[in-house]
Design an enzyme around this catalytic site. Structure first.
Site, PDB file in Angstrom:
ATOM      1  N   ASP A   1      -6.824  -4.953  -8.536  1.00 19.10           N
ATOM      2  CA  ASP A   1      -5.780  -4.382  -9.392  1.00 19.10           C
ATOM      3  C   ASP A   1      -4.477  -4.169  -8.636  1.00 19.10           C
ATOM      4  OD1 ASP A   1      -4.488  -3.108 -11.524  1.00 19.10           O
ATOM      5  OD2 ASP A   1      -5.136  -1.152 -10.805  1.00 19.10           O
TER       6      ASP A   1
ATOM      7  N   ASP B   1       1.068  -6.152 -13.308  1.00 19.32           N
ATOM      8  CA  ASP B   1      -0.136  -5.331 -13.196  1.00 19.32           C
ATOM      9  C   ASP B   1      -1.383  -6.074 -13.663  1.00 19.32           C
ATOM     10  OD1 ASP B   1      -1.913  -3.199 -13.109  1.00 19.32           O
ATOM     11  OD2 ASP B   1      -1.252  -2.384 -15.031  1.00 19.32           O
TER      12      ASP B   1
END
Length: 405
Positions: A286, A100
Protein backbone atom coordinates in the site's frame (compact mmCIF):
# COMPACT_ATOMS: atom_id res chain seq x y z
CA UNK A 1 2.38 -10.39 -40.94
CA UNK A 2 1.51 -6.89 -42.18
CA UNK A 3 -2.20 -7.61 -41.70
CA UNK A 4 -1.53 -8.77 -38.11
CA UNK A 5 0.50 -5.63 -37.38
CA UNK A 6 -2.26 -3.39 -38.71
CA UNK A 7 -4.82 -5.26 -36.61
CA UNK A 8 -2.77 -4.78 -33.46
CA UNK A 9 -2.34 -1.08 -34.16
CA UNK A 10 -6.06 -0.64 -34.75
CA UNK A 11 -7.07 -2.36 -31.49
CA UNK A 12 -4.43 -0.82 -29.15
CA UNK A 13 -4.06 2.76 -30.30
CA UNK A 14 -2.19 5.51 -28.53
CA UNK A 15 -0.39 3.06 -26.24
CA UNK A 16 2.42 4.54 -24.21
CA UNK A 17 4.14 4.80 -20.87
CA UNK A 18 4.11 7.91 -18.72
CA UNK A 19 6.38 8.91 -15.86
CA UNK A 20 4.78 10.77 -12.99
CA UNK A 21 7.33 12.52 -10.75
CA UNK A 22 6.46 12.16 -7.07
CA UNK A 23 7.37 14.72 -4.42
CA UNK A 24 8.23 13.82 -0.87
CA UNK A 25 7.27 16.21 1.91
CA UNK A 26 7.14 16.05 5.72
CA UNK A 27 4.11 14.06 6.80
CA UNK A 28 1.01 15.82 8.10
CA UNK A 29 1.68 14.18 11.46
CA UNK A 30 5.19 15.69 11.55
CA UNK A 31 3.87 19.11 10.55
CA UNK A 32 1.21 19.06 13.28
CA UNK A 33 3.83 18.00 15.82
CA UNK A 34 6.13 20.87 14.82
CA UNK A 35 3.24 23.32 15.25
CA UNK A 36 2.38 21.84 18.66
CA UNK A 37 -1.06 20.78 17.40
CA UNK A 38 -0.75 16.99 17.18
CA UNK A 39 -1.98 16.00 20.64
CA UNK A 40 -5.10 18.19 20.53
CA UNK A 41 -5.83 17.11 16.97
CA UNK A 42 -5.78 13.43 17.90
CA UNK A 43 -8.03 14.05 20.93
CA UNK A 44 -10.62 15.76 18.74
CA UNK A 45 -10.44 13.29 15.86
CA UNK A 46 -10.73 9.83 17.33
CA UNK A 47 -12.12 7.48 14.66
CA UNK A 48 -15.57 7.26 16.29
CA UNK A 49 -15.83 10.88 17.47
CA UNK A 50 -16.91 12.33 14.15
CA UNK A 51 -19.68 9.83 13.52
CA UNK A 52 -21.15 10.35 16.99
CA UNK A 53 -21.27 14.11 16.49
CA UNK A 54 -22.16 14.54 12.85
CA UNK A 55 -23.59 11.35 11.33
CA UNK A 56 -27.08 12.84 11.42
CA UNK A 57 -25.93 15.67 9.14
CA UNK A 58 -25.39 13.33 6.20
CA UNK A 59 -28.09 11.87 3.94
CA UNK A 60 -29.55 8.58 5.21
CA UNK A 61 -27.88 5.53 3.75
CA UNK A 62 -24.54 7.19 2.98
CA UNK A 63 -22.54 3.98 2.34
CA UNK A 64 -19.40 4.72 4.34
CA UNK A 65 -21.43 5.62 7.46
CA UNK A 66 -22.75 2.09 7.68
CA UNK A 67 -21.51 0.02 10.58
CA UNK A 68 -18.23 -1.74 9.81
CA UNK A 69 -18.02 -0.13 6.37
CA UNK A 70 -15.21 2.11 5.24
CA UNK A 71 -13.94 2.22 1.70
CA UNK A 72 -10.60 3.69 2.79
CA UNK A 73 -9.96 1.13 5.49
CA UNK A 74 -6.19 1.51 5.54
CA UNK A 75 -5.49 4.80 3.83
CA UNK A 76 -3.34 6.72 6.34
CA UNK A 77 -3.41 10.28 5.04
CA UNK A 78 -1.74 11.78 8.14
CA UNK A 79 1.51 10.01 7.29
CA UNK A 80 1.14 10.22 3.50
CA UNK A 81 4.18 11.87 1.95
CA UNK A 82 4.47 11.15 -1.78
CA UNK A 83 2.24 12.93 -4.28
CA UNK A 84 2.21 13.90 -7.97
CA UNK A 85 0.28 16.02 -10.46
CA UNK A 86 -2.77 15.28 -12.63
CA UNK A 87 -5.32 17.47 -14.41
CA UNK A 88 -9.10 17.22 -14.69
CA UNK A 89 -11.40 18.87 -17.24
CA UNK A 90 -11.12 20.81 -20.51
CA UNK A 91 -9.18 23.06 -20.40
CA UNK A 92 -7.13 21.14 -17.83
CA UNK A 93 -7.29 22.08 -14.14
CA UNK A 94 -4.25 20.89 -12.17
CA UNK A 95 -4.28 18.99 -8.89
CA UNK A 96 -1.75 17.21 -6.70
CA UNK A 97 -2.86 13.74 -5.58
CA UNK A 98 -1.65 10.82 -3.54
CA UNK A 99 -1.31 7.81 -5.88
CA UNK A 100 -2.74 5.24 -3.51
CA UNK A 101 -2.71 1.47 -4.08
CA UNK A 102 -4.81 1.09 -0.91
CA UNK A 103 -7.95 2.67 -2.40
CA UNK A 104 -9.73 2.75 -5.75
CA UNK A 105 -11.42 6.16 -6.01
CA UNK A 106 -10.38 9.50 -7.48
CA UNK A 107 -11.49 12.68 -5.71
CA UNK A 108 -10.43 16.33 -5.72
CA UNK A 109 -11.85 19.40 -3.91
CA UNK A 110 -14.88 21.11 -5.45
CA UNK A 111 -15.28 24.85 -6.02
CA UNK A 112 -18.47 24.46 -3.95
CA UNK A 113 -16.61 23.02 -0.95
CA UNK A 114 -17.45 24.76 2.33
CA UNK A 115 -14.48 23.51 4.38
CA UNK A 116 -11.46 25.53 5.43
CA UNK A 117 -9.21 22.88 3.89
CA UNK A 118 -10.63 23.51 0.43
CA UNK A 119 -9.87 27.23 0.64
CA UNK A 120 -6.17 26.35 0.89
CA UNK A 121 -6.15 23.88 -2.00
CA UNK A 122 -6.90 23.91 -5.71
CA UNK A 123 -10.61 23.36 -6.38
CA UNK A 124 -12.32 21.88 -9.42
CA UNK A 125 -14.59 24.31 -11.28
CA UNK A 126 -17.04 22.08 -13.14
CA UNK A 127 -18.67 25.05 -14.87
CA UNK A 128 -15.35 25.89 -16.59
CA UNK A 129 -14.93 22.42 -18.14
CA UNK A 130 -16.52 21.77 -21.53
CA UNK A 131 -16.21 17.99 -21.08
CA UNK A 132 -17.77 17.74 -17.60
CA UNK A 133 -20.86 15.57 -17.06
CA UNK A 134 -22.80 15.87 -13.81
CA UNK A 135 -23.61 12.53 -12.19
CA UNK A 136 -26.03 13.48 -9.43
CA UNK A 137 -24.97 10.86 -6.91
CA UNK A 138 -23.29 11.64 -3.61
CA UNK A 139 -20.36 9.82 -2.03
CA UNK A 140 -18.79 9.60 1.39
CA UNK A 141 -15.38 8.37 2.51
CA UNK A 142 -14.72 7.75 6.19
CA UNK A 143 -11.23 8.69 7.40
CA UNK A 144 -9.91 8.52 10.94
CA UNK A 145 -10.35 12.29 11.21
CA UNK A 146 -13.93 12.36 9.98
CA UNK A 147 -16.16 11.96 6.99
CA UNK A 148 -15.32 13.40 3.59
CA UNK A 149 -18.40 14.00 1.49
CA UNK A 150 -19.04 15.09 -2.07
CA UNK A 151 -20.83 14.72 -5.39
CA UNK A 152 -19.86 12.64 -8.37
CA UNK A 153 -19.15 13.55 -11.96
CA UNK A 154 -17.35 12.42 -15.12
CA UNK A 155 -14.69 14.30 -17.04
CA UNK A 156 -11.42 14.02 -18.93
CA UNK A 157 -8.42 13.23 -16.72
CA UNK A 158 -4.86 13.75 -17.87
CA UNK A 159 -1.79 12.16 -16.31
CA UNK A 160 1.40 13.27 -18.02
CA UNK A 161 0.66 12.97 -21.72
CA UNK A 162 -2.05 10.32 -21.23
CA UNK A 163 -5.70 11.33 -21.51
CA UNK A 164 -8.49 9.27 -19.94
CA UNK A 165 -11.99 10.04 -21.20
CA UNK A 166 -15.22 9.99 -19.16
CA UNK A 167 -13.49 9.22 -15.89
CA UNK A 168 -15.75 8.92 -12.85
CA UNK A 169 -14.49 10.99 -9.92
CA UNK A 170 -15.68 12.74 -6.80
CA UNK A 171 -15.78 16.44 -6.01
CA UNK A 172 -15.46 16.88 -2.26
CA UNK A 173 -17.77 19.51 -0.81
CA UNK A 174 -16.88 18.84 2.82
CA UNK A 175 -13.44 17.85 4.18
CA UNK A 176 -13.15 17.29 7.92
CA UNK A 177 -10.53 18.40 10.40
CA UNK A 178 -7.37 20.45 10.36
CA UNK A 179 -5.34 17.60 8.87
CA UNK A 180 -6.64 18.32 5.38
CA UNK A 181 -5.73 21.98 5.93
CA UNK A 182 -2.12 20.92 6.52
CA UNK A 183 -2.02 18.41 3.65
CA UNK A 184 0.19 19.36 0.71
CA UNK A 185 -1.92 17.26 -1.67
CA UNK A 186 -5.34 18.21 -3.02
CA UNK A 187 -6.91 14.78 -3.43
CA UNK A 188 -6.40 11.05 -3.87
CA UNK A 189 -6.12 8.82 -6.95
CA UNK A 190 -6.75 5.17 -6.05
CA UNK A 191 -4.96 2.36 -7.88
CA UNK A 192 -6.51 -0.67 -6.19
CA UNK A 193 -9.00 -3.08 -7.77
CA UNK A 194 -12.49 -1.91 -8.71
CA UNK A 195 -14.16 -3.95 -5.97
CA UNK A 196 -12.66 -1.56 -3.40
CA UNK A 197 -14.24 1.54 -4.93
CA UNK A 198 -16.75 3.56 -2.96
CA UNK A 199 -17.57 5.69 -6.01
CA UNK A 200 -19.30 3.41 -8.49
CA UNK A 201 -17.52 3.08 -11.82
CA UNK A 202 -14.11 2.15 -13.11
CA UNK A 203 -10.98 3.33 -11.27
CA UNK A 204 -8.52 5.39 -13.29
CA UNK A 205 -6.15 2.56 -14.21
CA UNK A 206 -9.07 0.31 -15.22
CA UNK A 207 -10.18 3.01 -17.65
CA UNK A 208 -6.63 3.34 -18.95
CA UNK A 209 -6.72 -0.38 -19.73
CA UNK A 210 -10.20 -0.24 -21.25
CA UNK A 211 -9.21 2.71 -23.47
CA UNK A 212 -5.90 0.99 -24.39
CA UNK A 213 -3.65 3.93 -23.63
CA UNK A 214 -0.84 2.10 -21.82
CA UNK A 215 1.80 -0.19 -23.29
CA UNK A 216 1.34 -2.86 -20.64
CA UNK A 217 -1.28 -3.48 -17.92
CA UNK A 218 1.39 -2.61 -15.36
CA UNK A 219 2.41 0.31 -13.16
CA UNK A 220 5.41 0.59 -10.87
CA UNK A 221 6.68 2.75 -8.00
CA UNK A 222 10.08 4.05 -6.98
CA UNK A 223 10.22 5.89 -3.63
CA UNK A 224 13.42 7.64 -2.58
CA UNK A 225 15.13 7.57 0.77
CA UNK A 226 15.54 10.68 2.92
CA UNK A 227 18.57 12.13 1.13
CA UNK A 228 19.17 15.70 0.05
CA UNK A 229 20.35 14.56 -3.38
CA UNK A 230 17.46 12.21 -4.18
CA UNK A 231 16.45 12.79 -7.79
CA UNK A 232 13.75 11.86 -8.47
CA UNK A 233 12.19 12.01 -5.00
CA UNK A 234 9.87 9.32 -6.27
CA UNK A 235 8.34 8.10 -9.51
CA UNK A 236 5.22 6.32 -10.69
CA UNK A 237 5.56 4.71 -14.12
CA UNK A 238 2.22 3.91 -15.74
CA UNK A 239 2.38 1.22 -18.41
CA UNK A 240 5.73 -0.37 -17.67
CA UNK A 241 8.82 -0.96 -15.55
CA UNK A 242 11.96 1.20 -15.27
CA UNK A 243 14.96 -1.15 -15.11
CA UNK A 244 17.24 1.73 -14.10
CA UNK A 245 15.41 1.99 -10.76
CA UNK A 246 16.10 -1.48 -9.35
CA UNK A 247 18.55 -4.36 -9.18
CA UNK A 248 17.50 -7.76 -10.46
CA UNK A 249 16.03 -10.23 -9.78
CA UNK A 250 12.33 -9.43 -9.53
CA UNK A 251 10.40 -11.67 -7.14
CA UNK A 252 6.82 -12.14 -8.39
CA UNK A 253 4.01 -12.74 -5.88
CA UNK A 254 0.44 -13.67 -6.89
CA UNK A 255 -2.42 -11.48 -5.70
CA UNK A 256 -4.54 -13.51 -3.29
CA UNK A 257 -7.62 -11.25 -3.19
CA UNK A 258 -8.58 -8.65 -5.81
CA UNK A 259 -9.50 -5.65 -3.71
CA UNK A 260 -6.37 -4.36 -2.10
CA UNK A 261 -3.10 -5.52 -3.65
CA UNK A 262 -2.97 -8.48 -1.26
CA UNK A 263 -0.28 -11.16 -1.16
CA UNK A 264 0.74 -14.14 0.98
CA UNK A 265 3.45 -13.62 3.59
CA UNK A 266 5.23 -16.60 5.14
CA UNK A 267 6.57 -14.96 8.31
CA UNK A 268 8.16 -11.92 9.94
CA UNK A 269 11.52 -12.54 11.59
CA UNK A 270 13.38 -10.38 14.09
CA UNK A 271 17.15 -10.84 14.00
CA UNK A 272 16.73 -14.06 12.06
CA UNK A 273 14.24 -15.67 14.45
CA UNK A 274 10.68 -16.19 13.20
CA UNK A 275 8.61 -14.17 15.65
CA UNK A 276 5.36 -13.17 13.92
CA UNK A 277 3.02 -14.53 11.25
CA UNK A 278 4.80 -17.83 11.88
CA UNK A 279 2.05 -19.94 10.29
CA UNK A 280 1.67 -17.63 7.31
CA UNK A 281 -0.60 -14.63 6.88
CA UNK A 282 -1.54 -12.04 4.26
CA UNK A 283 -0.18 -8.57 3.58
CA UNK A 284 -1.30 -5.53 1.59
CA UNK A 285 1.18 -3.58 -0.53
CA UNK A 286 0.00 0.00 0.00
CA UNK A 287 1.58 3.25 -1.22
CA UNK A 288 -1.07 5.26 0.68
CA UNK A 289 0.25 4.19 4.09
CA UNK A 290 3.63 5.49 5.21
CA UNK A 291 4.34 2.95 7.93
CA UNK A 292 4.30 -0.84 8.22
CA UNK A 293 1.12 -2.00 9.92
CA UNK A 294 0.12 -5.21 11.57
CA UNK A 295 -2.23 -6.77 14.15
CA UNK A 296 -2.12 -4.93 17.46
CA UNK A 297 -0.92 -7.82 19.62
CA UNK A 298 1.95 -8.62 17.25
CA UNK A 299 2.99 -5.00 16.68
CA UNK A 300 3.07 -4.31 20.44
CA UNK A 301 5.33 -7.34 20.91
CA UNK A 302 7.53 -6.12 18.08
CA UNK A 303 7.79 -2.65 19.66
CA UNK A 304 8.97 -4.31 22.88
CA UNK A 305 11.66 -6.22 20.98
CA UNK A 306 12.83 -2.91 19.51
CA UNK A 307 12.84 -1.22 22.91
CA UNK A 308 10.33 1.36 21.66
CA UNK A 309 8.48 3.47 24.25
CA UNK A 310 4.81 4.41 23.75
CA UNK A 311 3.78 8.07 23.71
CA UNK A 312 0.46 9.64 24.69
CA UNK A 313 -0.48 10.07 21.01
CA UNK A 314 -0.10 6.42 20.07
CA UNK A 315 3.38 6.58 18.54
CA UNK A 316 6.48 4.70 19.72
CA UNK A 317 9.75 6.51 20.44
CA UNK A 318 13.18 4.96 20.03
CA UNK A 319 16.44 6.35 21.43
CA UNK A 320 18.27 7.70 18.37
CA UNK A 321 21.60 6.72 19.96
CA UNK A 322 20.57 3.04 19.89
CA UNK A 323 19.93 2.67 16.16
CA UNK A 324 23.14 0.75 15.45
CA UNK A 325 22.22 -1.88 18.07
CA UNK A 326 18.62 -2.48 16.98
CA UNK A 327 17.72 -5.82 15.35
CA UNK A 328 16.96 -6.41 11.70
CA UNK A 329 13.35 -7.14 10.77
CA UNK A 330 12.85 -9.53 7.85
CA UNK A 331 9.69 -10.23 5.88
CA UNK A 332 9.53 -13.60 4.10
CA UNK A 333 7.59 -13.25 0.84
CA UNK A 334 7.53 -15.92 -1.84
CA UNK A 335 10.45 -17.69 -0.19
CA UNK A 336 12.63 -14.56 -0.39
CA UNK A 337 13.93 -12.48 2.52
CA UNK A 338 13.22 -8.73 2.60
CA UNK A 339 15.34 -7.32 5.39
CA UNK A 340 15.03 -3.86 6.95
CA UNK A 341 17.64 -2.43 9.30
CA UNK A 342 16.95 0.28 11.88
CA UNK A 343 18.10 2.89 9.36
CA UNK A 344 15.20 1.74 7.19
CA UNK A 345 12.38 1.26 9.72
CA UNK A 346 13.05 4.16 12.10
CA UNK A 347 11.62 7.60 11.19
CA UNK A 348 13.87 10.44 12.28
CA UNK A 349 12.17 13.84 12.61
CA UNK A 350 13.60 17.21 13.61
CA UNK A 351 11.77 18.72 16.58
CA UNK A 352 13.10 22.03 17.78
CA UNK A 353 16.85 21.70 18.19
CA UNK A 354 16.89 17.92 18.48
CA UNK A 355 15.97 14.80 16.54
CA UNK A 356 13.22 12.40 17.54
CA UNK A 357 13.24 8.79 16.36
CA UNK A 358 9.96 6.94 15.89
CA UNK A 359 9.26 3.31 15.16
CA UNK A 360 8.10 2.74 11.59
CA UNK A 361 5.64 0.07 12.74
CA UNK A 362 2.03 0.76 13.74
CA UNK A 363 -0.88 -1.29 15.01
CA UNK A 364 -3.78 -1.53 12.53
CA UNK A 365 -6.34 -4.30 12.88
CA UNK A 366 -7.83 -5.33 9.54
CA UNK A 367 -9.80 -8.55 9.50
CA UNK A 368 -10.25 -10.38 6.20
CA UNK A 369 -11.49 -13.84 5.22
CA UNK A 370 -7.83 -14.87 5.23
CA UNK A 371 -7.30 -13.56 8.78
CA UNK A 372 -5.55 -10.43 10.13
CA UNK A 373 -3.66 -8.45 7.49
CA UNK A 374 -0.27 -6.77 7.57
CA UNK A 375 0.35 -3.56 5.59
CA UNK A 376 3.59 -2.98 3.70
CA UNK A 377 3.62 0.80 3.39
CA UNK A 378 6.24 3.31 2.33
CA UNK A 379 8.75 2.31 5.03
CA UNK A 380 8.99 -1.01 3.20
CA UNK A 381 8.46 0.26 -0.36
CA UNK A 382 11.28 2.80 -0.08
CA UNK A 383 13.71 -0.11 -0.06
CA UNK A 384 11.98 -2.21 -2.72
CA UNK A 385 10.88 -1.20 -6.20
CA UNK A 386 7.27 -2.36 -6.54
CA UNK A 387 5.53 -3.51 -9.74
CA UNK A 388 1.75 -3.92 -9.91
CA UNK A 389 0.73 -6.23 -12.76
CA UNK A 390 -2.99 -6.18 -13.54
CA UNK A 391 -2.56 -8.45 -16.55
CA UNK A 392 -1.34 -11.39 -14.49
CA UNK A 393 -2.64 -10.22 -11.08
CA UNK A 394 0.72 -10.25 -9.37
CA UNK A 395 3.17 -7.94 -7.58
CA UNK A 396 6.88 -7.78 -8.34
CA UNK A 397 9.46 -6.67 -5.77
CA UNK A 398 13.15 -5.91 -6.38
CA UNK A 399 15.86 -4.02 -4.50
CA UNK A 400 15.54 -0.31 -5.30
CA UNK A 401 18.62 1.59 -6.47
CA UNK A 402 19.28 4.58 -4.24
CA UNK A 403 21.93 7.28 -4.70
CA UNK A 404 24.33 7.82 -1.81
CA UNK A 405 25.25 11.18 -0.39
Amino acid sequence: MLRLLLLLLSTWTGSAMVRVPLRRVPSIRAQLRTQGLLENFLKDHRPDMFNRRYAQCFPPGTPSLRLRRSSEKIYNFMDAQYYGEISVGTPPQNFSVIFDTGSADLWVPSSYCVSQACALHRRFKAFESTTFHHDGRIFGIHYGSGHLMGVMGRDTVQIGEMTILNQEFGESVYEPGSAFVTAKFDGVLGLAYQSLAEIMGNPVFDNMLAQKIVDQPVFSFYLSRRTRTSNPEGELLLGGIDEAMYNRPINWLPVTAKGYWQIKMESVAVQGVSSFCSRGCHAIVDTGTSLIGGPTNEILSLQQLLGATPTNVGEFLIDCARLSSLPQVTFILGGKEYTLTAEHYVRREAYGNKDLCFSGFEAIDIISPEGPLWILGDVFLTEYYSIFDRGLDRIGLAHARHPTE
